[in-house]
Design a protein around this motif. Sequence first.
Motif, PDB file in Angstrom:
ATOM      1  N   LEU A 190       0.828  -1.208   0.000  1.00 41.76           N
ATOM      2  CA  LEU A 190       0.000   0.000   0.000  1.00 41.76           C
ATOM      3  C   LEU A 190       0.862   1.257   0.000  1.00 41.76           C
ATOM      4  O   LEU A 190       1.904   1.295   0.664  1.00 41.76           O
ATOM      5  N   HIS A 191       0.369   2.283  -0.717  1.00 39.92           N
ATOM      6  CA  HIS A 191       1.049   3.584  -0.733  1.00 39.92           C
ATOM      7  C   HIS A 191       0.026   4.701  -0.808  1.00 39.92           C
ATOM      8  O   HIS A 191      -1.065   4.512  -1.347  1.00 39.92           O
ATOM      9  N   SER A 192       0.419   5.876  -0.290  1.00 43.80           N
ATOM     10  CA  SER A 192      -0.368   7.085  -0.557  1.00 43.80           C
ATOM     11  C   SER A 192       0.589   8.272  -0.555  1.00 43.80           C
ATOM     12  O   SER A 192       1.696   8.189  -0.004  1.00 43.80           O
ATOM     13  N   ALA A 231       3.400   1.089 -12.250  1.00 47.94           N
ATOM     14  CA  ALA A 231       4.591   0.330 -12.668  1.00 47.94           C
ATOM     15  C   ALA A 231       5.497   0.107 -11.458  1.00 47.94           C
ATOM     16  O   ALA A 231       6.018  -1.000 -11.254  1.00 47.94           O
ATOM     17  N   SER A 232       5.640   1.142 -10.615  1.00 46.45           N
ATOM     18  CA  SER A 232       6.561   1.004  -9.488  1.00 46.45           C
ATOM     19  C   SER A 232       6.035   0.034  -8.426  1.00 46.45           C
ATOM     20  O   SER A 232       6.786  -0.778  -7.888  1.00 46.45           O
ATOM     21  N   VAL A 233       4.721   0.074  -8.147  1.00 48.38           N
ATOM     22  CA  VAL A 233       4.207  -0.846  -7.106  1.00 48.38           C
ATOM     23  C   VAL A 233       4.180  -2.292  -7.628  1.00 48.38           C
ATOM     24  O   VAL A 233       4.365  -3.240  -6.855  1.00 48.38           O
ATOM     25  N   LEU A 234       3.993  -2.458  -8.927  1.00 47.09           N
ATOM     26  CA  LEU A 234       4.020  -3.823  -9.470  1.00 47.09           C
ATOM     27  C   LEU A 234       5.433  -4.396  -9.391  1.00 47.09           C
ATOM     28  O   LEU A 234       5.627  -5.556  -9.024  1.00 47.09           O
ATOM     29  N   GLU A 235       6.389  -3.566  -9.693  1.00 43.34           N
ATOM     30  CA  GLU A 235       7.788  -3.997  -9.596  1.00 43.34           C
ATOM     31  C   GLU A 235       8.117  -4.382  -8.153  1.00 43.34           C
ATOM     32  O   GLU A 235       8.721  -5.431  -7.880  1.00 43.34           O
ATOM     33  N   GLU A 236       7.671  -3.533  -7.205  1.00 43.83           N
ATOM     34  CA  GLU A 236       7.887  -3.789  -5.775  1.00 43.83           C
ATOM     35  C   GLU A 236       7.245  -5.118  -5.363  1.00 43.83           C
ATOM     36  O   GLU A 236       7.853  -5.927  -4.652  1.00 43.83           O
ATOM     37  N   ALA A 237       6.005  -5.343  -5.837  1.00 43.92           N
ATOM     38  CA  ALA A 237       5.252  -6.543  -5.442  1.00 43.92           C
ATOM     39  C   ALA A 237       5.906  -7.812  -5.988  1.00 43.92           C
ATOM     40  O   ALA A 237       6.016  -8.826  -5.282  1.00 43.92           O
ATOM     41  N   LEU A 238       6.358  -7.748  -7.229  1.00 46.79           N
ATOM     42  CA  LEU A 238       6.990  -8.936  -7.826  1.00 46.79           C
ATOM     43  C   LEU A 238       8.327  -9.214  -7.140  1.00 46.79           C
ATOM     44  O   LEU A 238       8.632 -10.362  -6.788  1.00 46.79           O
ATOM     45  N   MET A 239       9.091  -8.143  -6.907  1.00 50.66           N
ATOM     46  CA  MET A 239      10.401  -8.303  -6.289  1.00 50.66           C
ATOM     47  C   MET A 239      10.272  -8.886  -4.879  1.00 50.66           C
ATOM     48  O   MET A 239      11.052  -9.751  -4.487  1.00 50.66           O
ATOM     49  N   ALA A 240       9.254  -8.451  -4.124  1.00 51.51           N
ATOM     50  CA  ALA A 240       9.064  -8.930  -2.750  1.00 51.51           C
ATOM     51  C   ALA A 240       8.861 -10.445  -2.710  1.00 51.51           C
ATOM     52  O   ALA A 240       9.108 -11.092  -1.692  1.00 51.51           O
ATOM     53  N   ASN A 241       8.379 -11.003  -3.825  1.00 47.18           N
ATOM     54  CA  ASN A 241       8.105 -12.439  -3.870  1.00 47.18           C
ATOM     55  C   ASN A 241       9.115 -13.197  -4.731  1.00 47.18           C
ATOM     56  O   ASN A 241       8.913 -14.382  -5.025  1.00 47.18           O
ATOM     57  N   PRO A 305      -7.165 -22.579 -10.582  1.00 44.45           N
ATOM     58  CA  PRO A 305      -6.316 -22.932  -9.441  1.00 44.45           C
ATOM     59  C   PRO A 305      -4.842 -23.036  -9.857  1.00 44.45           C
ATOM     60  O   PRO A 305      -4.537 -23.617 -10.907  1.00 44.45           O
ATOM     61  N   GLY A 306      -3.985 -22.441  -9.050  1.00 43.03           N
ATOM     62  CA  GLY A 306      -2.551 -22.480  -9.330  1.00 43.03           C
ATOM     63  C   GLY A 306      -2.047 -21.238 -10.045  1.00 43.03           C
ATOM     64  O   GLY A 306      -0.848 -20.982 -10.078  1.00 43.03           O
ATOM     65  N   HIS A 307      -2.963 -20.450 -10.645  1.00 48.50           N
ATOM     66  CA  HIS A 307      -2.525 -19.259 -11.374  1.00 48.50           C
ATOM     67  C   HIS A 307      -1.988 -18.187 -10.428  1.00 48.50           C
ATOM     68  O   HIS A 307      -2.518 -17.990  -9.334  1.00 48.50           O
ATOM     69  N   LEU A 308      -0.958 -17.486 -10.914  1.00 47.69           N
ATOM     70  CA  LEU A 308      -0.416 -16.347 -10.179  1.00 47.69           C
ATOM     71  C   LEU A 308      -1.158 -15.095 -10.655  1.00 47.69           C
ATOM     72  O   LEU A 308      -1.146 -14.769 -11.844  1.00 47.69           O
ATOM     73  N   VAL A 309      -1.825 -14.433  -9.707  1.00 52.22           N
ATOM     74  CA  VAL A 309      -2.695 -13.296 -10.035  1.00 52.22           C
ATOM     75  C   VAL A 309      -2.184 -12.060  -9.292  1.00 52.22           C
ATOM     76  O   VAL A 309      -1.869 -12.131  -8.102  1.00 52.22           O
ATOM     77  N   VAL A 310      -2.093 -10.947  -9.996  1.00 53.05           N
ATOM     78  CA  VAL A 310      -1.658  -9.699  -9.368  1.00 53.05           C
ATOM     79  C   VAL A 310      -2.764  -8.656  -9.509  1.00 53.05           C
ATOM     80  O   VAL A 310      -3.292  -8.454 -10.611  1.00 53.05           O
ATOM     81  N   LEU A 311      -3.141  -8.054  -8.403  1.00 54.94           N
ATOM     82  CA  LEU A 311      -4.152  -6.998  -8.394  1.00 54.94           C
ATOM     83  C   LEU A 311      -3.435  -5.652  -8.243  1.00 54.94           C
ATOM     84  O   LEU A 311      -2.456  -5.561  -7.509  1.00 54.94           O
ATOM     85  N   GLU A 312      -3.919  -4.614  -8.916  1.00 56.97           N
ATOM     86  CA  GLU A 312      -3.295  -3.294  -8.755  1.00 56.97           C
ATOM     87  C   GLU A 312      -4.310  -2.184  -8.971  1.00 56.97           C
ATOM     88  O   GLU A 312      -5.254  -2.337  -9.742  1.00 56.97           O
ATOM     89  N   ALA A 313      -4.096  -1.055  -8.255  1.00 58.23           N
ATOM     90  CA  ALA A 313      -5.019   0.077  -8.391  1.00 58.23           C
ATOM     91  C   ALA A 313      -4.349   1.372  -7.989  1.00 58.23           C
ATOM     92  O   ALA A 313      -3.397   1.377  -7.198  1.00 58.23           O
ATOM     93  N   MET A 314      -4.875   2.476  -8.545  1.00 56.20           N
ATOM     94  CA  MET A 314      -4.523   3.801  -8.056  1.00 56.20           C
ATOM     95  C   MET A 314      -5.760   4.683  -8.042  1.00 56.20           C
ATOM     96  O   MET A 314      -6.623   4.527  -8.908  1.00 56.20           O
ATOM     97  N   GLY A 315      -5.865   5.560  -7.041  1.00 54.60           N
ATOM     98  CA  GLY A 315      -7.035   6.425  -6.969  1.00 54.60           C
ATOM     99  C   GLY A 315      -6.763   7.678  -6.155  1.00 54.60           C
ATOM    100  O   GLY A 315      -5.614   7.980  -5.799  1.00 54.60           O
ATOM    101  N   GLY A 321      -1.759   0.725  -4.787  1.00 52.83           N
ATOM    102  CA  GLY A 321      -1.347  -0.512  -4.134  1.00 52.83           C
ATOM    103  C   GLY A 321      -1.444  -1.699  -5.052  1.00 52.83           C
ATOM    104  O   GLY A 321      -1.944  -1.606  -6.179  1.00 52.83           O
ATOM    105  N   ALA A 322      -0.946  -2.831  -4.541  1.00 49.05           N
ATOM    106  CA  ALA A 322      -0.978  -4.083  -5.303  1.00 49.05           C
ATOM    107  C   ALA A 322      -1.087  -5.256  -4.348  1.00 49.05           C
ATOM    108  O   ALA A 322      -0.748  -5.142  -3.160  1.00 49.05           O
ATOM    109  N   GLY A 323      -1.569  -6.355  -4.869  1.00 46.07           N
ATOM    110  CA  GLY A 323      -1.632  -7.598  -4.102  1.00 46.07           C
ATOM    111  C   GLY A 323      -1.220  -8.748  -5.008  1.00 46.07           C
ATOM    112  O   GLY A 323      -1.575  -8.766  -6.189  1.00 46.07           O
TER     113      GLY A 323
END
Length: 327
Positions: A190-192, A231-241, A305-315, A321-323
């Motif tokens: 999460l970011h703001s 782009a930055s939060v997606l990069e952060e989310a992928l890198m964290a995992n 089942p088994g798919h890697l799913v990434v959620l992202e939003a800005m508002g 944020g991303a999940g």
Amino acid sequence: MTLRSVIVGCGSYLPERVVTNAELARRVDTTDEWIVERTGIRQRHVAAEGEFTSHLAINAARKALAHAGIDATDIDAIILATTTPDQTFPATATRVQAALGLSGGFAFDVQAVCSGFIYALAVADNFIRAGQVRHVLVIGAETFSRILDWNDRSTCVLFGDGAGAVVVRAMPDTTQTAEGRPRGILSTHLHSDGRFTDLLRVDGGPSTTGSTGHVRMEGKEVFRHAVVNLASVLEEALMANGLNAAEVDWIVPHQANKRIIEGTARKLGLSSDRMVVTIERHANTSAASIPLALDEAVRDGRIRPGHLVVLEAMGGGLTWGAGVLRW
Ligand code: UT7
């Protein structure tokens, strides 16, 4: 025991009435061509008179419970993301709680505008990992049509109404997919940045004008921030995992603008067909857009089942944020 949050059911609901671009073009100085070319939107659903955010939320919640195969009485907490609550207070989540026949547990709203669903999911994930709850209903529900200035062509063509919900369950962190990979929510981010509150806001509120106000947006500026922050939060989310973009099966983005969605895919080096896109039919439903898109892609068999799913939003906020989750 160390716990992980797993989404075990989803559901969504759209109001019956569809408003096309052609209908809007009769009301304000716009065209179907401009809206489709600049945003990707062709139509949006609009709540009927007397149909409130809580009604949309309750419908989505019931479908998510049925999909998860559990009773409402199994729910320990309801977290509802919305910018368009039925009233300033009480929380719309408590109306959902009552409608589901629940008097135990707790229910509250989360306000992060279009990032609301990611925020609510992150809150649920943290409650679950802390061991405080077993089942959480996470809902994104909006009647954005109620806060639009229908004479402002730069905003009224962009938004729609709807709701989506997921049931999140606490499971041991050893829970795996059939292929032996960790299953469930792997991380949330999460970011703001409150320096940009004025870029996207309503021009009213209980403590300022005593009225609800209407949506005001510096579209071009918000667009610019969206491309960079997502782009930055997606990069952060992928890198964290320890993941790279090529391992992502589906991105379920907030549906603000098709050009933002395609731009994000390009930045990640992913083809657009890995993005779940509903904007042409739903428009921007704020906190509801991700769970609406997620439910559609799960039910039509794209997300399996088994798919890697990434959620992202800005508002508005700005918030973003991303999940990352393994279905
Ligand atoms: O969900 C939260 C996050 N929200 C977003 O991420 C939204 C981000 N922003 C956007 O998606 C885009 O900026 C918009 C779709 C809102 C606008 O697209 P744009 O390409 O940035 O257009 P613009 O605002 O620069 O406007 C270009 C022109 C202007 O006319 P002039 O000044 O060039 O003569 C506008 O007045 O388009 C005009 N315009 C319209 N024309 C026809 C603005 N709205 C409309 C309209 N129909 N509905």
